[in-house]
Design an enzyme around this catalytic site. Sequence first.
Site, PDB file in Angstrom:
ATOM      1  N   LYS A 127       0.813  -1.217   0.000  1.00 46.51           N
ATOM      2  CA  LYS A 127       0.000   0.000   0.000  1.00 46.51           C
ATOM      3  C   LYS A 127       0.842   1.260   0.000  1.00 46.51           C
ATOM      4  O   LYS A 127       0.474   2.279  -0.609  1.00 46.51           O
ATOM      5  CB  LYS A 127      -0.959  -0.027   1.186  1.00 46.51           C
ATOM      6  CG  LYS A 127      -2.038  -1.101   1.086  1.00 46.51           C
ATOM      7  CD  LYS A 127      -2.980  -1.046   2.266  1.00 46.51           C
ATOM      8  CE  LYS A 127      -4.117  -2.067   2.131  1.00 46.51           C
ATOM      9  NZ  LYS A 127      -3.620  -3.447   2.144  1.00 46.51           N
ATOM     10  N   GLU A 182      -3.248   6.110   8.864  1.00 44.96           N
ATOM     11  CA  GLU A 182      -4.040   7.040   8.087  1.00 44.96           C
ATOM     12  C   GLU A 182      -5.073   7.703   8.990  1.00 44.96           C
ATOM     13  O   GLU A 182      -5.480   7.139  10.006  1.00 44.96           O
ATOM     14  CB  GLU A 182      -4.802   6.316   6.965  1.00 44.96           C
ATOM     15  CG  GLU A 182      -3.965   5.882   5.805  1.00 44.96           C
ATOM     16  CD  GLU A 182      -4.796   5.228   4.725  1.00 44.96           C
ATOM     17  OE1 GLU A 182      -4.285   5.096   3.615  1.00 44.96           O
ATOM     18  OE2 GLU A 182      -5.955   4.844   4.990  1.00 44.96           O
ATOM     19  N   HIS A 224     -14.683  -5.854   7.753  1.00 44.36           N
ATOM     20  CA  HIS A 224     -13.943  -5.245   6.652  1.00 44.36           C
ATOM     21  C   HIS A 224     -13.978  -6.078   5.371  1.00 44.36           C
ATOM     22  O   HIS A 224     -13.177  -5.861   4.468  1.00 44.36           O
ATOM     23  CB  HIS A 224     -12.480  -4.967   7.041  1.00 44.36           C
ATOM     24  CG  HIS A 224     -12.332  -4.097   8.253  1.00 44.36           C
ATOM     25  ND1 HIS A 224     -12.657  -2.757   8.254  1.00 44.36           N
ATOM     26  CD2 HIS A 224     -11.928  -4.385   9.520  1.00 44.36           C
ATOM     27  CE1 HIS A 224     -12.433  -2.254   9.459  1.00 44.36           C
ATOM     28  NE2 HIS A 224     -11.999  -3.216  10.242  1.00 44.36           N
ATOM     29  N   ARG A 238      -6.254  -8.005  -9.842  1.00 41.07           N
ATOM     30  CA  ARG A 238      -6.875  -9.259 -10.259  1.00 41.07           C
ATOM     31  C   ARG A 238      -8.335  -9.004 -10.602  1.00 41.07           C
ATOM     32  O   ARG A 238      -8.820  -7.879 -10.454  1.00 41.07           O
ATOM     33  CB  ARG A 238      -6.800 -10.289  -9.123  1.00 41.07           C
ATOM     34  CG  ARG A 238      -7.397  -9.735  -7.820  1.00 41.07           C
ATOM     35  CD  ARG A 238      -7.491 -10.767  -6.735  1.00 41.07           C
ATOM     36  NE  ARG A 238      -7.773 -10.202  -5.435  1.00 41.07           N
ATOM     37  CZ  ARG A 238      -8.956  -9.783  -5.007  1.00 41.07           C
ATOM     38  NH1 ARG A 238     -10.006  -9.847  -5.815  1.00 41.07           N
ATOM     39  NH2 ARG A 238      -9.110  -9.293  -3.797  1.00 41.07           N
TER      40      ARG A 238
END
Length: 480
Positions: free
Chosen positions: A115, A199, A234, A291
């Site tokens: 990330k 974040e 999540h 993907r």
Amino acid sequence: MQKILVANRGEIAIRVMRTARKLGIETVAVFSEADRDAPHVRYADQAVCIGEAPSAKSYLKGDRIIEAAQETGADAIHPGYGFLSENAGFSRAVTQAGLIFIGPGPEAIQTMGDKLAAKDAVKGYDIPMVPGTDHPVSDPKEAAAVAREIGYPILIKAAAGGGGKGMRIVEREEELESQIRRAMSEAQSAFGDGSVFIEKYVNGPRHIEIQVMADTHGNILHFFERECSVQRRHQKVVEEAPSAILDPALRERMGRAAVDVARACGYVGAGTVEFLMDADRNFYFLEMNTRLQVEHPVTEWITGQDLVALQIAVARGEALPLQQEDLKITGHAIELRVYAEDPLNDFLPSVGTLTRYQLPEGPGIRVDNGYEEGMQIPIYYDPMLSKLIAYGDNRKAAIKKMREAIAGYLVEGVETTLPFGDFVCAHPAFISGAFTTHFVKEHYRPEILQEQRKQEAELAARAALKHYLESQQTLRIPNA
């Protein structure tokens, strides 16, 4: 490309094989010992056992999968999703073996799989980012300084993976040290990499993703958005296309941003760029999945495109056969992931035998399925039985069709998420479109489904009693 080995199982293996068959391409299935009698094995032209039941001894054995492709004369490998689909080493090994990998190159997978590297790659394209660190953090003191700067609540996230692993929401500084250590431990266990970053936590977020496709001739298209905000732990449960809250201008801006993300890493093939959107409809780049996504059928339905066929065309070196202006949104589609999980027991896996398994059929209904009546649900893999997709001329019609499809989907022997899907589609927050990724937390309680089941049982009992009493009052003429 004459023969494709599908390095996967269940519904996605059959879905890829179905398109290959339409294109006149032969297919090879791989299977573990637990999947010897699985439908995807019979559907393929050839099948090869690649190992024992645990995925680490079968579906994650890249070298054995490549050997199976060579043994059967396959010239390409489609990884599906999950397992090795986002493994840069596998992509590289397939190519080095002289085979075609139906997916992006290893460099793009590696960049977007991290990330922090992904954020660094797209910096030059003016793509909105959530405030936070641009490097891994392991020192609680540094984390505390960052958190104070961007403001609580914050989100700790694993740099090397997704699916909610290594993710923690921290609302107060006194929780930070313990939560960051837990996140690092979980990330290390799940991905072999304990790196985490921080974040700003976006309050009231929506999860919006954009489907992209890129060829080797420099063409990159976006296929509009999918709304994926109904999640638990999540992980997505209900997805739809298009989103109920995007207007044409915002849709175009997000589409351009997604195309730029793909361009930033030299992307080739099908991919999904994921964004978070706040209550003011500001969007922020989250990550890219390199993907085909589980939820790709909703995009196929509203665009009329076969994404697997486009993947194969791109892998053959062909240019994409359409331009951005050729793509239009028609109607609305909703997908429910039908898991063998118990929504009354914290969505824990439900292991057992499918003593009854009947799929819904009819116009506007699609089921991408990997199981049959009489099969056992293996404990070794993701417990998803199928994907149930409903389509309508508009969102209201699609919701109605989905509820009809759920009612016609009969499963006995295991618990499933079908009742939960019906709960979602009947809920005023979902119907109105005014929901966030907190939908399950804010609106769902197991007691609600229990009460619904109780009411349904009472209605059925009353109907049976009424029928019995009416039959007793019917005049009976004795036999002569």
